[in-house]
Scaffold this active site. Structure first.
Site, mmCIF file in Angstrom:
data_model
loop_
_atom_site.group_PDB
_atom_site.id
_atom_site.type_symbol
_atom_site.label_atom_id
_atom_site.label_comp_id
_atom_site.label_asym_id
_atom_site.label_seq_id
_atom_site.Cartn_x
_atom_site.Cartn_y
_atom_site.Cartn_z
ATOM 1 C CG ASN A 145 -35.964 61.110 -22.865
ATOM 2 O OD1 ASN A 145 -36.442 62.313 -22.026
ATOM 3 N ND2 ASN A 145 -35.329 61.391 -23.987
ATOM 4 C CG ASP A 157 -34.060 67.513 -20.925
ATOM 5 O OD1 ASP A 157 -33.189 66.519 -21.397
ATOM 6 O OD2 ASP A 157 -34.276 68.601 -21.862
ATOM 7 C CD GLU A 184 -29.009 56.549 -20.311
ATOM 8 O OE1 GLU A 184 -29.259 55.310 -20.814
ATOM 9 O OE2 GLU A 184 -28.748 57.536 -21.044
#
Length: 312
Positions: free
Chosen positions: A185, A194, A221
């Site tokens: 990320n 995303d 996650e």
């Protein structure tokens, strides 16, 4: 995986101890959906648990377990309480109607049958059921990934624990964690993160094969998979299959400490649920297995036989 109502025919359960009544109703409603039948309250409950019909036409007067008792039992059961129930009766009266609504019925059909009225009432409630289910589907889904959310997972897991305990069947529950997702990320950016979550969720959902299996986003996650009737002997193979399925995505992860592509760690709890086991308790066994898998270097699996630990 059970198809949503928009993708399958409506299912109608007719419950009556009078075979000619069943034959008449079946003929009238054959174009509105698939039909299954029961001739007693006890059989109706078993069929409803197994098939979860959209609508139940329930005779008010039956020997042994009558319509009121059957209706109350169906509404008290987590597996059947969402089924819409229409009472079929040869009697009329305010008290009878009040009792039926109090038991959980949504409407009445009078004997002798008036064909246009029967078809109209049944069709109306099937449409209402589909609309309610569509709204519930939206409420049960994770907004980002489209898989089920944590709230739905907790409810469904509780139902499966009770069902598997009652049937003496083994239940599997897996926790799946994307390895080094924070690094992904941070390295690729939040939009890419995303998209990674969405693709990961789609991959897990696409691996489901049997009725009742579901994927839910547990948080961040972490994802969860409910695997009904998973045998202890098959558990390790299933967990490894999920792990390999993630690797087969071949999604580059330049910021991983262990692999050039996206990987996942899997912790799976399996066994026959003991009486009184909660969703939280089962989750803790899967979570402990996941923690061990991550401690072992990630990109691997650990299976936890919770029935052995509970019984020790």
């Amino acid at each position: 995986m059970i198809l949503p109502d928009s993708e399958r025919d409506s299912l109608i359960l007719i419950v009556d101890d009078n075979v000619p009544s069943i034959e008449i109703l079946s003929a009238l409603l054959k174009d509105l959906g698939d039909i299954i039948v029961a001739t007693s309250g006890a059989d109706a409950i078993k069929l409803a648990e197994e098939h979860q019909p959209d609508l139940i036409l329930l005779d008010q007067e039956m020997p042994g377990m009558d319509g009121y008792e059957t209706c109350r039992a169906l509404k008290a059961n987590d597996e059947t309480r969402h089924c819409a129930i229409i009472f079929v009766t040869a009697h009329a009266g305010e008290d009878l109607e009040v009792d039926a609504f109090a038991a959980g019925a949504v409407d009445f059909i009078a004997k002798p049958f008036n064909a246009p009225v029967v078809i109209a009432r049944v069709n109306t409630h099937l449409v209402l059921k589909r609309n309610r289910d569509a709204l519930q589907q939206l409420a049960d889904r994770d907004g980002l990934t489209g898989v089920y959310n944590r709230r739905y997972l907790d409810t469904q897991l509780t139902t499966e624990i009770r069902r598997h305990h009652r049937q003496g069947q083994s239940l599997g529950f897996a926790m799946v964690d994307i390895d080094f997702f924070k690094a992904y990320n941070d390295g690729y950016g939040h939009l890419a993160g995303d998209d990674c979550l969405r693709r990961f969720a789609q991959r897990l959902s696409g691996m489901l094969r049997r009725p009742g299996e579901l994927v839910a986003r547990y948080g961040g996650e972490e994802f969860a998979i409910v695997i009904p009737h998973l045998s202890v002997d098959s558990a390790e193979g299933f967990a490894q299959w999920v792990c390999q399925g993630v690797r087969d995505m071949a999604l580059p992860h330049a910021f991983s400490d262990i692999h050039s592509h996206l990987t996942a760690s899997v912790g799976l709890a399996v066994g026959v649920p003991p009486n009184g086991m909660s969703a939280r308790e089962l989750t803790s066994f899967a979570d402990a297995a996941l923690y061990e898998a991550k401690s072992n270097g990630r990109n691997t699996t650990v299976v936890n036989r919770f029935d052995r630990q509970v019984n020790e």
